[in-house]
Design an enzyme around this catalytic site. Structure first.
Site, PDB file in Angstrom:
ATOM      1  CG  ASP A 162      -9.611   2.775  -4.285  1.00 54.83           C
ATOM      2  OD1 ASP A 162     -10.269   1.719  -4.247  1.00 54.83           O
ATOM      3  OD2 ASP A 162     -10.130   3.882  -4.491  1.00 54.83           O
ATOM      4  CG  ASP A 163      -9.908   0.495  -8.087  1.00 55.78           C
ATOM      5  OD1 ASP A 163     -10.640   0.382  -7.095  1.00 55.78           O
ATOM      6  OD2 ASP A 163     -10.301   0.963  -9.161  1.00 55.78           O
ATOM      7  CG  ASP A 203     -11.254  -1.248  -2.822  1.00 50.17           C
ATOM      8  OD1 ASP A 203     -10.332  -1.587  -3.583  1.00 50.17           O
ATOM      9  OD2 ASP A 203     -11.786  -0.124  -2.884  1.00 50.17           O
ATOM     10  CG  HIS A 204     -12.369  -3.812  -5.949  1.00 51.74           C
ATOM     11  ND1 HIS A 204     -11.493  -3.190  -6.810  1.00 51.74           N
ATOM     12  CD2 HIS A 204     -13.138  -2.831  -5.437  1.00 51.74           C
ATOM     13  CE1 HIS A 204     -11.735  -1.892  -6.824  1.00 51.74           C
ATOM     14  NE2 HIS A 204     -12.723  -1.644  -5.984  1.00 51.74           N
ATOM     15  CG  HIS A 261     -17.476   4.677  -1.318  1.00 54.09           C
ATOM     16  ND1 HIS A 261     -18.421   5.581  -1.729  1.00 54.09           N
ATOM     17  CD2 HIS A 261     -16.751   4.369  -2.414  1.00 54.09           C
ATOM     18  CE1 HIS A 261     -18.280   5.797  -3.028  1.00 54.09           C
ATOM     19  NE2 HIS A 261     -17.287   5.069  -3.470  1.00 54.09           N
ATOM     20  CB  CYS A 305     -14.615   0.785  -3.759  1.00 56.63           C
ATOM     21  SG  CYS A 305     -15.481   1.988  -4.765  1.00 56.63           S
TER      22      CYS A 305
END
Length: 498
Positions: free
Chosen positions: A43-44, A327-328, A143, A83
């Site tokens: 994540d992130d 996710d980004h 998510h 996300c």
């Protein structure tokens, strides 16, 4: 005759002794005809890891290790820099501009009758389950975790992004946001808890490791979603110790960077729940935030290493496809904030690594690609029939034969009718009101100079506009993003125009 019987008996014993041990509840294992899938999300996570940017002498031995096992895309981009919509796009294989999922959405609401694009879509893990795979998942994959009954075995997800200390600093600036209307996110950092075993990601890794030690009578799909590097940036002290504060670098920055940004871009970048770079500079917190982010990356790297160790010592080391993705990206002061949330490079770009038995080892590809390609790429690598609903294209030809190079580009959408196109040299952004940004990466890798108004680039802009989506779906009624004033207003405004 007796001699023949003895020989046959010995031969039979040798064959039986080579059989795999009985499985634990899943029957007798046979050599699967199709490869297994280890599907890992972080994540992130931005591109600071060793195999890509190698930022500030970062220590990521296991990301480095995975990169040597396969192919690293150094210029991969998400389809939404947030996300919820990003993960929905990866798991459905559809663009946000077609689904209208521009904001957060409950996992169980992605596929429903009210959304014509997703009402009968087959999710990525589900496709493998429908084709004979035993599916398992734990942690943040969609998510939240996953829609109900998505996996044959689910380890669920620990709610939130803890653990956190009792006394903590939380950025609580609302800016133009309205308390009670617009939310905030926990942006704080520090050394906590005492050791790794108290982290939810450690438990998730343990769950995945235990599954890798089992025997299966069919190929498996194992999804593992790490919560870090998502805020709050808390991990044990030993990970902070890797990065002395005085040695920390900060990302490239210009105080006047937003002076040539159109109004819609400024509205999108108004993130009242996040610290500003000016605040971080003035208070001496910029290096501390970067330090905490790097510490979290190294923590996740260690958990990744534990899982890779388990795979390498398992029966599946030579027949497993690994994909690792985020996710980004995440901005650490670029464009005046600490957040994802934007159509600029550091928000849309994230790691993407594939390792598989038939892929090159240690290869890097610098061409722009999309996370939307994960779904069709895994299907081709697995020998499964292509899913005709996938909007991305398989990256297997590019990884194996350097094919599809000329037409390579990535498209990111943030909210309705706001898009960025990334080609090898350019980033073109068009907002809902037609205003534009253009960055020439051959001259300006930090995206400091918006040259959209320069006549020298008129033909290039016309060319890039052709890559924008023809269709921009209305906001899905179940999708929203209450943290950001612009998106609250955009959804309300466009809903009235239906």
């Amino acid at each position: 005759m007796k001699k023949k019987l003895v020989i046959l008996a010995v031969f039979g014993f040798l064959i039986s002794s080579c059989k795999t041990k009985p499985s634990r509840g899943l029957g007798i294992s046979e050599e699967p005809s199709k490869p297994n899938i280890l599907f890992i999300s972080v994540d992130d996570l931005n591109n600071m890891i060793g195999p890509i940017d190698n930022f500030s002498n970062i220590k990521t031995p296991n990301f480095d290790r995975l990169a040597k096992m396969g192919v690293t895309f150094t210029n991969a981009h998400v389809q939404a820099p947030l996300c919820g919509p990003s993960r929905a796009s990866i798991m459905t294989g559809l663009r946000p501009s077609n689904t209208g999922i521009y904001g957060m959405i409950d996992d169980n609401e992605i596929r429903r009758l009210g959304n014509p694009a997703t009402k009968d879509i087959t999710f990525l893990p589900e496709y493998f389950g429908n084709n004979g795979y035993h599916t398992m998942g734990i942690g943040k994959l969609f998510h939240n975790h996953a829609p109900d009954s998505m996996f044959h075995e689910s380890g669920g997800r620990v709610p939130g992004f803890g653990p956190v200390p009792e006394k903590r600093f939380v950025w609580d600036g609302f800016g133009k946001g309205i308390k009670g209307v617009h939310g905030r996110t926990s942006t704080d950092w520090g050394a906590f808890p005492e050791n790794d075993t108290l982290m939810p990601d450690h438990d998730s890794a343990n769950w995945a490791i235990e599954r890798l030690q089992r025997d299966y009578d069919k190929p498996f799909f194992l999804g593992l979603g790490f919560l870090r590097v998502h805020v709050p940036l808390y991990v044990p002290q030993k990970w902070f110790d890797l990065y002395p504060l005085e040695a920390i670098e900060t990302p490239p920055y210009r105080a006047d960077d937003l002076n040539d940004i159109p109004d819609v871009g400024l509205q999108i970048n108004d993130l009242p729940m996040m610290p500003t770079t000016q605040w971080a500079k003035e208070t001496g917190n910029w290096k501390k935030i970067v330090q905490a982010y790097l510490a979290c990356i190294s923590y996740v790297d260690n958990e990744l290493g534990r899982v890779l160790d388990a795979l390498e010592s398992s029966n599946y080391a030579d027949n497993t496809i690994i994909v690792l993705w985020s996710d980004h990206g995440y901005r650490l002061g670029e464009k005046e904030t600490f957040a994802k949330h934007g159509l600029w490079e550091t928000a849309t770009k994230a790691p993407l690594i594939f390792a598989a038995p038939n892929l090159p080892k240690g290869k890097k590809i610098d061409l722009p690609v999309e996370m939307l390609s994960i779904y069709p790429t895994l299907l081709e690598l697995s020998g499964l029939t292509a899913y005709d609903r996938n909007e991305g294209k398989s990256l297997v030809p590019m990884m194996n034969k350097d094919a599809d190079v000329e037409e390579s580009y990535a498209l990111t959408t943030y909210g309705m009718n706001n898009h960025a196109v990334r080609t090898h040299q350019f980033r073109y952004i068009q907002y809902e009101d037609g205003t534009e940004e253009l960055y020439d990466h051959s001259k300006d890798p930090n995206e400091w100079e918006n040259v959209a108004g320069n006549d020298e680039y008129n033909d290039k802009i016309k060319e890039l506009k052709k890559l924008l989506p023809d269709h921009n779906a209305q906001w899905d009624e179940k999708s929203m993003y209450k943290f950001q004033p612009y998106f609250v207003e955009q959804k309300a405004r466009t809903s009235l125009n239906k």
